[in-house]
Design a protein around this motif. Structure first.
Motif, PDB file in Angstrom:
ATOM      1  N   ASP A  72       0.789  -1.245   0.000  1.00 39.41           N
ATOM      2  CA  ASP A  72       0.000   0.000   0.000  1.00 39.41           C
ATOM      3  C   ASP A  72       0.816   1.287   0.000  1.00 39.41           C
ATOM      4  O   ASP A  72       0.277   2.351   0.303  1.00 39.41           O
ATOM      5  CB  ASP A  72      -0.992   0.024   1.171  1.00 39.41           C
ATOM      6  N   ILE A  73       2.088   1.225  -0.345  1.00 46.07           N
ATOM      7  CA  ILE A  73       2.856   2.458  -0.568  1.00 46.07           C
ATOM      8  C   ILE A  73       2.559   2.913  -1.987  1.00 46.07           C
ATOM      9  O   ILE A  73       2.717   2.155  -2.944  1.00 46.07           O
ATOM     10  CB  ILE A  73       4.359   2.228  -0.371  1.00 46.07           C
ATOM     11  N   ARG A  74       2.125   4.145  -2.119  1.00 47.65           N
ATOM     12  CA  ARG A  74       1.733   4.676  -3.433  1.00 47.65           C
ATOM     13  C   ARG A  74       2.497   5.942  -3.813  1.00 47.65           C
ATOM     14  O   ARG A  74       2.243   6.503  -4.876  1.00 47.65           O
ATOM     15  CB  ARG A  74       0.227   4.985  -3.448  1.00 47.65           C
ATOM     16  N   GLN A  75       3.425   6.385  -2.961  1.00 44.04           N
ATOM     17  CA  GLN A  75       4.190   7.578  -3.290  1.00 44.04           C
ATOM     18  C   GLN A  75       5.669   7.326  -2.966  1.00 44.04           C
ATOM     19  O   GLN A  75       5.995   6.672  -1.966  1.00 44.04           O
ATOM     20  CB  GLN A  75       3.655   8.796  -2.559  1.00 44.04           C
ATOM     21  N   ARG A 145       5.946  18.972  -2.722  1.00 46.20           N
ATOM     22  CA  ARG A 145       4.734  19.372  -1.997  1.00 46.20           C
ATOM     23  C   ARG A 145       3.465  19.134  -2.825  1.00 46.20           C
ATOM     24  O   ARG A 145       2.408  18.825  -2.271  1.00 46.20           O
ATOM     25  CB  ARG A 145       4.849  20.846  -1.592  1.00 46.20           C
ATOM     26  N   GLN A 146       3.578  19.252  -4.156  1.00 49.68           N
ATOM     27  CA  GLN A 146       2.403  19.054  -5.008  1.00 49.68           C
ATOM     28  C   GLN A 146       2.059  17.578  -5.201  1.00 49.68           C
ATOM     29  O   GLN A 146       0.882  17.204  -5.201  1.00 49.68           O
ATOM     30  CB  GLN A 146       2.642  19.709  -6.371  1.00 49.68           C
ATOM     31  N   LEU A 147       3.090  16.749  -5.347  1.00 49.74           N
ATOM     32  CA  LEU A 147       2.843  15.344  -5.682  1.00 49.74           C
ATOM     33  C   LEU A 147       2.791  14.429  -4.467  1.00 49.74           C
ATOM     34  O   LEU A 147       2.089  13.409  -4.495  1.00 49.74           O
ATOM     35  CB  LEU A 147       3.910  14.841  -6.656  1.00 49.74           C
ATOM     36  N   LEU A 148       3.540  14.737  -3.427  1.00 49.01           N
ATOM     37  CA  LEU A 148       3.653  13.834  -2.291  1.00 49.01           C
ATOM     38  C   LEU A 148       2.963  14.419  -1.065  1.00 49.01           C
ATOM     39  O   LEU A 148       2.988  15.626  -0.844  1.00 49.01           O
ATOM     40  CB  LEU A 148       5.122  13.557  -1.959  1.00 49.01           C
ATOM     41  N   ASP A 149       2.371  13.539  -0.271  1.00 51.66           N
ATOM     42  CA  ASP A 149       1.752  13.910   1.006  1.00 51.66           C
ATOM     43  C   ASP A 149       2.565  13.247   2.108  1.00 51.66           C
ATOM     44  O   ASP A 149       2.408  12.043   2.375  1.00 51.66           O
ATOM     45  CB  ASP A 149       0.299  13.449   1.035  1.00 51.66           C
ATOM     46  N   LEU A 150       3.440  14.018   2.741  1.00 50.11           N
ATOM     47  CA  LEU A 150       4.340  13.436   3.729  1.00 50.11           C
ATOM     48  C   LEU A 150       3.649  13.132   5.051  1.00 50.11           C
ATOM     49  O   LEU A 150       4.283  12.620   5.976  1.00 50.11           O
ATOM     50  CB  LEU A 150       5.544  14.355   3.949  1.00 50.11           C
ATOM     51  N   SER A 151       2.353  13.409   5.146  1.00 43.08           N
ATOM     52  CA  SER A 151       1.594  12.947   6.311  1.00 43.08           C
ATOM     53  C   SER A 151       1.124  11.506   6.117  1.00 43.08           C
ATOM     54  O   SER A 151       0.529  10.924   7.032  1.00 43.08           O
ATOM     55  CB  SER A 151       0.391  13.853   6.571  1.00 43.08           C
ATOM     56  N   GLU A 152       1.376  10.952   4.947  1.00 43.85           N
ATOM     57  CA  GLU A 152       1.066   9.554   4.628  1.00 43.85           C
ATOM     58  C   GLU A 152       2.377   8.811   4.358  1.00 43.85           C
ATOM     59  O   GLU A 152       3.393   9.420   4.015  1.00 43.85           O
ATOM     60  CB  GLU A 152       0.162   9.474   3.395  1.00 43.85           C
ATOM     61  N   PRO A 153       2.383   7.467   4.494  1.00 42.96           N
ATOM     62  CA  PRO A 153       3.619   6.723   4.248  1.00 42.96           C
ATOM     63  C   PRO A 153       4.175   6.942   2.847  1.00 42.96           C
ATOM     64  O   PRO A 153       3.433   7.106   1.877  1.00 42.96           O
ATOM     65  CB  PRO A 153       3.184   5.261   4.451  1.00 42.96           C
ATOM     66  N   VAL A 154       5.485   6.967   2.776  1.00 44.21           N
ATOM     67  CA  VAL A 154       6.186   7.209   1.519  1.00 44.21           C
ATOM     68  C   VAL A 154       7.326   6.201   1.386  1.00 44.21           C
ATOM     69  O   VAL A 154       7.841   5.707   2.387  1.00 44.21           O
ATOM     70  CB  VAL A 154       6.721   8.661   1.475  1.00 44.21           C
ATOM     71  N   GLY A 155       7.691   5.877   0.175  1.00 44.92           N
ATOM     72  CA  GLY A 155       8.858   5.052  -0.084  1.00 44.92           C
ATOM     73  C   GLY A 155      10.054   5.945  -0.367  1.00 44.92           C
ATOM     74  O   GLY A 155      10.077   6.652  -1.374  1.00 44.92           O
ATOM     75  N   LEU A 156      11.038   5.931   0.537  1.00 44.45           N
ATOM     76  CA  LEU A 156      12.290   6.659   0.327  1.00 44.45           C
ATOM     77  C   LEU A 156      13.262   5.731  -0.377  1.00 44.45           C
ATOM     78  O   LEU A 156      13.559   4.637   0.125  1.00 44.45           O
ATOM     79  CB  LEU A 156      12.888   7.086   1.664  1.00 44.45           C
ATOM     80  N   SER A 186       6.235   4.246   6.541  1.00 49.60           N
ATOM     81  CA  SER A 186       7.093   4.555   5.399  1.00 49.60           C
ATOM     82  C   SER A 186       8.197   3.506   5.276  1.00 49.60           C
ATOM     83  O   SER A 186       8.563   2.840   6.249  1.00 49.60           O
ATOM     84  CB  SER A 186       7.715   5.948   5.556  1.00 49.60           C
ATOM     85  N   HIS A 187       8.712   3.367   4.069  1.00 52.75           N
ATOM     86  CA  HIS A 187       9.768   2.399   3.792  1.00 52.75           C
ATOM     87  C   HIS A 187      11.020   3.128   3.298  1.00 52.75           C
ATOM     88  O   HIS A 187      10.921   4.188   2.675  1.00 52.75           O
ATOM     89  CB  HIS A 187       9.326   1.400   2.719  1.00 52.75           C
TER      90      HIS A 187
END
Length: 267
Positions: A72-75, A145-156, A186-187
């Motif tokens: 369920d990581i989408r960004q 800031r436009q594409l990613l929502d860092l309040s939700e999990p993200v793949g680094l 986040s991953h």
């Protein structure tokens, strides 16, 4: 977090090979120049089969992104991405879903210039010209800031980038800054060149890259694992990237044991 500093953006230089274009050459891409291919060809002569190491690293990235998508990581924030071609993150994501966002980051101007046309038809992906050694500037960038929502999990994603950061630039602190900026769930993927297994091959590789705009700084496996901080390793844990959840079926062992990495999750 690391204190903010001005990004050390590079000037365009066609006289020397660049890491992103060398990588593209070994992957069979077309976004490279004669100077990059010439170094790649000489490197292949001295280390026969070294191209497999580049392809092995890209396969690890693909498997890791597929794993994250399945969880369920989408960004994704791809730091030091190089040129987004030949199996890059948005291509992998697009095969599974249209609900994804990717921001690529690179500080080499020609890499960014080559990348932007490749992404014009992909509204869910963008590349920014920024230096990953300035996390605050990267995270404040408008495309992030436009594409990613860092309040939700993200793949680094830090695939084949940290070995271009010398110790003087405090790589552990910059990785910590990115780890601190993301929420639980986040991953973090790290793939890094190591001299722990095959120091002779690593010395040869480093000697060639000393001719390029991007000298290498290989590290021990223990030094690489410190970059993971308190993130939870995803089984089978840190190791040679070829051994992380490989595709089914027999395959030859890596010719050069130089690609070390891990997939981790923030608890």
């Amino acid at each position: 977090m690391m204190e903010t500093r001005d990004a050390a953006l590079r000037e365009m230089d066609l006289s020397r090979p660049a890491a992103a274009r060398i990588y593209d050459s070994f992957l069979g891409g077309c976004h490279n120049f004669g100077v990059d291919r010439e170094l790649a060809e000489r490197l292949e002569t001295d280390l026969p089969g070294i191209a497999d190491s580049y392809q092995e690293n890209r396969a690890f990235l693909r498997r890791a992104v597929e794993f994250m998508l399945a969880h369920d990581i989408r960004q994704f924030l791809d730091l030091g991405s190089g040129i987004p071609t030949i199996g890059q993150v948005h291509e992998v994501a697009r095969r599974r879903t249209r609900d994804f966002r990717v921001v690529y980051v690179d500080n080499e101007p020609l890499t960014v210039a080559h990348s932007r046309p490749l992404l014009t038809r992909e509204p869910n992906a963008a590349i920014i010209h920024a230096d990953i050694r300035d996390p605050a500037s990267v995270l404040r960038a408008s495309q992030v800031r436009q594409l990613l929502d860092l309040s939700e999990p993200v793949g680094l994603l830090m695939s084949a980038v940290l070995h271009f950061v010398p110790d003087s630039d405090r790589p552990a602190e910059l990785v910590e800054a990115y780890r601190d900026a993301v929420v639980p769930g986040s991953h973090l993927l790290i793939a890094h060149l190591t001299d722990s297994y095959d120091p002779a091959a690593m010395r040869t590789l480093a000697d060639f890259y000393a001719e390029s705009a991007d000298p290498l700084h290989a590290r021990s496996t223990s030094a690489i694992e410190k970059f993971l901080g308190d993130f939870e390793p995803i089984p089978p844990g840190p190791g040679l990237v070829a051994t992380w959840r490989p595709e089914p079926g027999p395959r030859p062992a890596p010719r050069y044991e130089i690609n070390y990495g891990a997939m981790t999750r923030k608890r």
